[in-house]
Design a protein around this motif. Structure first.
Motif, PDB file in Angstrom:
ATOM      1  N   ILE A   6      52.122 -20.960  41.654  1.00 52.30           N
ATOM      2  CA  ILE A   6      53.351 -21.409  40.998  1.00 52.30           C
ATOM      3  C   ILE A   6      54.245 -22.167  41.976  1.00 52.30           C
ATOM      4  CG2 ILE A   6      55.390 -20.779  39.654  1.00 52.30           C
ATOM      5  CD1 ILE A   6      53.836 -18.242  38.771  1.00 52.30           C
ATOM      6  N   GLY A   7      54.498 -21.620  43.127  1.00 52.38           N
ATOM      7  CA  GLY A   7      55.306 -22.257  44.158  1.00 52.38           C
ATOM      8  C   GLY A   7      55.107 -21.514  45.461  1.00 52.38           C
ATOM      9  N   GLY A   8      55.483 -22.124  46.578  1.00 50.87           N
ATOM     10  CA  GLY A   8      55.380 -21.471  47.876  1.00 50.87           C
ATOM     11  C   GLY A   8      53.973 -21.524  48.464  1.00 50.87           C
ATOM     12  N   VAL A   9      53.726 -20.651  49.452  1.00 52.93           N
ATOM     13  CA  VAL A   9      52.447 -20.641  50.156  1.00 52.93           C
ATOM     14  C   VAL A   9      51.956 -19.209  50.336  1.00 52.93           C
ATOM     15  CG1 VAL A   9      52.852 -22.787  51.433  1.00 52.93           C
ATOM     16  CG2 VAL A   9      53.552 -20.616  52.440  1.00 52.93           C
ATOM     17  N   ALA A  41      54.107 -15.795  50.586  1.00 49.83           N
ATOM     18  CA  ALA A  41      55.429 -16.337  50.293  1.00 49.83           C
ATOM     19  C   ALA A  41      55.349 -17.216  49.048  1.00 49.83           C
ATOM     20  CB  ALA A  41      55.944 -17.129  51.492  1.00 49.83           C
ATOM     21  N   SER A  42      54.459 -16.846  48.143  1.00 49.21           N
ATOM     22  CA  SER A  42      54.306 -17.604  46.905  1.00 49.21           C
ATOM     23  C   SER A  42      55.178 -16.992  45.811  1.00 49.21           C
ATOM     24  CB  SER A  42      52.842 -17.595  46.450  1.00 49.21           C
ATOM     25  OG  SER A  42      52.454 -16.303  46.042  1.00 49.21           O
ATOM     26  N   VAL A  43      55.489 -17.786  44.825  1.00 52.25           N
ATOM     27  CA  VAL A  43      56.259 -17.287  43.692  1.00 52.25           C
ATOM     28  C   VAL A  43      55.458 -16.206  42.970  1.00 52.25           C
ATOM     29  CG1 VAL A  43      57.272 -17.913  41.465  1.00 52.25           C
ATOM     30  CG2 VAL A  43      57.571 -19.428  43.436  1.00 52.25           C
ATOM     31  N   ARG A  44      54.158 -16.444  42.801  1.00 51.28           N
ATOM     32  CA  ARG A  44      53.314 -15.446  42.139  1.00 51.28           C
ATOM     33  C   ARG A  44      53.339 -14.127  42.916  1.00 51.28           C
ATOM     34  NH1 ARG A  44      49.954 -15.007  38.276  1.00 51.28           N
ATOM     35  NH2 ARG A  44      49.622 -17.194  37.854  1.00 51.28           N
ATOM     36  N   GLY A  45      53.265 -14.184  44.237  1.00 50.12           N
ATOM     37  CA  GLY A  45      53.300 -12.970  45.057  1.00 50.12           C
ATOM     38  C   GLY A  45      54.620 -12.240  44.941  1.00 50.12           C
ATOM     39  N   LYS A  46      55.714 -12.996  44.911  1.00 55.36           N
ATOM     40  CA  LYS A  46      57.033 -12.364  44.777  1.00 55.36           C
ATOM     41  C   LYS A  46      57.202 -11.729  43.403  1.00 55.36           C
ATOM     42  CE  LYS A  46      59.138 -15.149  48.300  1.00 55.36           C
ATOM     43  NZ  LYS A  46      60.121 -16.109  48.720  1.00 55.36           N
ATOM     44  N   LEU A  47      56.693 -12.393  42.370  1.00 51.39           N
ATOM     45  CA  LEU A  47      56.745 -11.813  41.029  1.00 51.39           C
ATOM     46  C   LEU A  47      55.934 -10.520  40.960  1.00 51.39           C
ATOM     47  CD1 LEU A  47      56.456 -15.018  38.797  1.00 51.39           C
ATOM     48  CD2 LEU A  47      58.469 -13.539  39.060  1.00 51.39           C
ATOM     49  N   ALA A  48      54.754 -10.532  41.563  1.00 53.00           N
ATOM     50  CA  ALA A  48      53.917  -9.329  41.576  1.00 53.00           C
ATOM     51  C   ALA A  48      54.620  -8.190  42.310  1.00 53.00           C
ATOM     52  CB  ALA A  48      52.568  -9.633  42.226  1.00 53.00           C
ATOM     53  N   SER A  49      55.314  -8.491  43.397  1.00 50.43           N
ATOM     54  CA  SER A  49      56.064  -7.466  44.135  1.00 50.43           C
ATOM     55  C   SER A  49      57.199  -6.894  43.291  1.00 50.43           C
ATOM     56  CB  SER A  49      56.643  -8.054  45.419  1.00 50.43           C
ATOM     57  OG  SER A  49      55.624  -8.414  46.302  1.00 50.43           O
ATOM     58  N   GLU A  96      42.913 -19.231  63.476  1.00 49.37           N
ATOM     59  CA  GLU A  96      42.703 -20.040  62.278  1.00 49.37           C
ATOM     60  C   GLU A  96      43.585 -19.505  61.164  1.00 49.37           C
ATOM     61  OE1 GLU A  96      38.831 -20.934  60.863  1.00 49.37           O
ATOM     62  OE2 GLU A  96      38.058 -21.255  62.883  1.00 49.37           O
ATOM     63  N   ALA A  97      44.313 -20.407  60.548  1.00 50.76           N
ATOM     64  CA  ALA A  97      45.167 -20.044  59.414  1.00 50.76           C
ATOM     65  C   ALA A  97      44.669 -20.769  58.177  1.00 50.76           C
ATOM     66  CB  ALA A  97      46.613 -20.431  59.696  1.00 50.76           C
ATOM     67  N   ARG A  98      44.475 -20.005  57.116  1.00 54.54           N
ATOM     68  CA  ARG A  98      44.141 -20.597  55.818  1.00 54.54           C
ATOM     69  C   ARG A  98      45.419 -20.559  54.995  1.00 54.54           C
ATOM     70  NH1 ARG A  98      40.156 -16.846  56.422  1.00 54.54           N
ATOM     71  NH2 ARG A  98      40.831 -15.759  54.553  1.00 54.54           N
ATOM     72  N   ILE A  99      45.924 -21.738  54.671  1.00 50.48           N
ATOM     73  CA  ILE A  99      47.173 -21.850  53.935  1.00 50.48           C
ATOM     74  C   ILE A  99      46.865 -22.352  52.536  1.00 50.48           C
ATOM     75  CG2 ILE A  99      49.432 -22.972  53.829  1.00 50.48           C
ATOM     76  CD1 ILE A  99      49.206 -23.346  56.909  1.00 50.48           C
ATOM     77  N   ALA A 100      47.213 -21.539  51.558  1.00 53.42           N
ATOM     78  CA  ALA A 100      47.099 -21.961  50.165  1.00 53.42           C
ATOM     79  C   ALA A 100      48.505 -22.319  49.707  1.00 53.42           C
ATOM     80  CB  ALA A 100      46.522 -20.840  49.309  1.00 53.42           C
ATOM     81  N   SER A 101      48.653 -23.508  49.161  1.00 51.55           N
ATOM     82  CA  SER A 101      49.958 -23.989  48.734  1.00 51.55           C
ATOM     83  C   SER A 101      49.894 -24.396  47.269  1.00 51.55           C
ATOM     84  CB  SER A 101      50.374 -25.192  49.585  1.00 51.55           C
ATOM     85  OG  SER A 101      51.579 -25.752  49.105  1.00 51.55           O
ATOM     86  N   ALA A 102      50.992 -24.178  46.560  1.00 51.35           N
ATOM     87  CA  ALA A 102      51.047 -24.573  45.153  1.00 51.35           C
ATOM     88  C   ALA A 102      51.059 -26.091  45.023  1.00 51.35           C
ATOM     89  CB  ALA A 102      52.282 -23.971  44.482  1.00 51.35           C
ATOM     90  N   PHE A 103      51.575 -26.771  46.030  1.00 52.30           N
ATOM     91  CA  PHE A 103      51.696 -28.227  46.015  1.00 52.30           C
ATOM     92  C   PHE A 103      51.260 -28.792  47.365  1.00 52.30           C
ATOM     93  CE2 PHE A 103      55.054 -26.416  43.337  1.00 52.30           C
ATOM     94  CZ  PHE A 103      54.723 -26.989  42.116  1.00 52.30           C
TER      95      PHE A 103
END
Length: 187
Positions: free
Chosen positions: A148-151, A162-170, A108-115
């Motif tokens: 913000i963007g991505g998933v 692979a979300s924009v928020r995650g990349k910014l936090a990194s 099972e995959a839970r995918i959260a997407s910005a859009f």
């Protein structure tokens, strides 16, 4: 609740054993979904909590509402009623699904997407995940504009951000690490 899961586990194991033995995993999964939804209803919860309602009457009420069930499924409901376990039906269902998915090689995959994801994008994403995990993927998609963007994908204990928020936090974490390592170096 961990306690509910502990209580639910033997019932989920029993339901899985009955379902697998009868070759009826899909049917049992559907019935457990239906029963979990019925017992989550406020009116049914009131009946479950009513000390004046006998177990026979409660079982009869639930079986009337549940629709078409096999004899084994009807007996399973009676056992749950007799042992006062109707409140853990959601956990029984969840544990059953985990056992069913393991048996069928499904993750099972839970995918959260910005859009919202269109069908082609979701199919491509599932294909990539299936290749990576070497298993069939059952995906549930939710929209989370905070990304913000991505998933952001969660499969079991693994998270792929692979979300924009995650990349910014990194990036922020990397900059802070670089600052602290520069501050400790002698001039």
């Amino acid at each position: 609740m961990a306690e509910n899961v502990t209580i639910a586990r033997p019932y989920a194991d029993a339901a899985f054993g009955l379902a697998r033995g009868a070759g009826a995993l899909a049917s049992w999964s559907e019935v457990l979904d239906r029963l979990a939804a019925i017992t989550a209803d406020a009116g049914m919860l009131a009946c479950v909590s009513d000390p004046n309602l006998s177990t026979d009457r409660l079982a009869g009420l639930l079986l009337d509402v549940a629709g078409d069930l096999t004899d084994e499924q009807r007996n399973f409901v009676r056992v749950l009623v007799d042992n006062e376990r109707l409140r853990v039906l959601p956990e029984i269902r969840d544990l059953f699904v985990v056992l069913k998915n393991e048996h069928e090689g499904v993750l099972e995959a839970r995918i959260a997407s910005a859009f919202p994801l269109d069908d082609a994008t979701l199919a491509s994403l599932k294909a990539d995940l299936e290749a990576r995990f070497k298993a069939r993927i059952d995906a549930t998609v939710t929209i989370n504009s905070d990304l913000i963007g991505g998933v952001r994908i969660t499969i079991g204990d693994e998270v792929i951000d692979a979300s924009v928020r995650g990349k910014l936090a990194s990036m922020v974490a990397a900059l802070k690490n670089q600052e602290s390592s520069n501050a400790t170096q002698p001039l």
